[in-house]
Design a protein around this motif. Structure first.
Motif: not given
Length: 322
Positions: A113-121
């Motif tokens: 989830v942290p990686a998903v949040v960062f790269w989508q941002w």
């Protein structure tokens, strides 16, 4: 200064813009990622050459090939409505180097989830710059509206990505790899209309075939923005749908399991290969100078045009943006 070569029109399209292949060749020309490396002074020189050519004068000894190259640089870096130099990140010529890096990392780091949040941002920040840069410049947007559009689109992308990421924990691995594309598609449906909301609220300038302004149309804005949304999703689709299938199969080979550190760079390079073709192809799906039948305009604008021009204006034209 010398006179413009006889019969040469700097603003006339080199290829037929009424056909897909003509538009494809045009956008291959102006989205060429190599133009990103051109120094600012050379871009300014190209702008001066185009302006001089429009006035009927060019530098002595200028060949038609040199004039066309100046036009290529001008089209790649300056906004078609305002003529202002666009920021580097927002130019369509930056879509390949910028998009390949972000998309490659989104596809690689999709498991947590942290990686998903960062790269989508990161992706939505990039998209917000691109959408603002390529809007119809005749419709200004305030900083507050830009902020709302950015936050809304980023929230939509994160909600889609995180929600689907959790939902696909027990699904086949390939479905999880497609989550970034679903998030990107959902965000594009929000980001672009929100970033260009002023066009929908107040309408965009429409002209006749000879570029004489006829008024402002909200329906024209809706048509243009809808086409841009389709183009952007199409631009991302092949790389984000096909590449996960390729990586899913490659990663089963022993040699790929030994070089895990190279998976991310490999995905970035493969994304670049897809985008190199898909950026111009997606831009070419619809004419940039879009048309709308007079009968499809708002009744008040249609009546105004008929009162002034009778039946001489069957279609109106406008810049849909990119």
């Amino acid at each position: 200064m010398a006179a413009v070569p006889l019969g040469f029109d700097i603003d006339a399209p080199r290829w037929d813009q009424s056909t897909f292949m003509g538009r494809l060749r045009h956008f291959f020309n102006i989205t060429d990622p190599r133009t990103v490396l051109v120094p600012e002074r050379e871009l300014d020189r190209a702008q001066a050459v185009v302006a001089g050519c429009r006035a009927g004068m060019v530098p002595p000894g200028s060949s038609q090939e040199q004039l066309l190259y100046a036009k290529k640089l001008y089209d790649s870096a300056f906004h078609p409505d305002s003529g202002e130099k666009m920021n580097l990140i927002g130019r369509m010529s930056f879509q390949v180097p910028g998009g390949m890096a972000i998309t490659g990392f989104m596809l690689q780091f999709y498991r947590t989830v942290p990686a998903v949040v960062f790269w989508q941002w990161v992706n939505q920040s990039f998209n917000a710059i691109v959408n603002y840069t390529n809007r119809n410049a005749a419709s200004p947007i305030s900083l507050a509206q830009i902020g709302v559009a950015y936050v809304t689109a980023t929230s939509a992308a994160l909600a889609t990505a995180v929600g689907l990421n959790l939902y696909t924990k027990r699904a086949p691995p390939l479905l999880a790899r497609w989550v970034p594309f679903a998030a990107v598609a959902a965000a594009n449906c929000v980001n672009i209309p929100m970033m260009r909301q002023q066009e929908i609220i107040h309408g965009i300038s429409v002209t006749d075939e000879d570029n004489n302004e006829l008024g402002h149309s909200r329906r024209a804005a809706v048509k243009g923005i809808a086409q841009v949304v389709v183009s952007r999703i199409t631009m991302a689709a092949p790389g984000m749908i096909i590449l996960p299938i390729i990586m899913e199969r490659l990663e089963k080979f022993p040699f790929m399991q030994r070089i895990r550190v190279l998976h991310a760079p490999l995905q970035v390079l493969l994304c670049g290969g897809f985008l190199l073709f898909m950026v111009p192809a997606a831009c070419a799906l619809f004419p940039q100078r879009c048309s709308l039948a007079l009968s499809d305009l708002e009744p008040e604008l249609r009546d105004s045009i008929v009162a002034m021009h009778g039946d001489k204006v069957p279609y109106v034209y406008f810049n849909k943006g990119l």
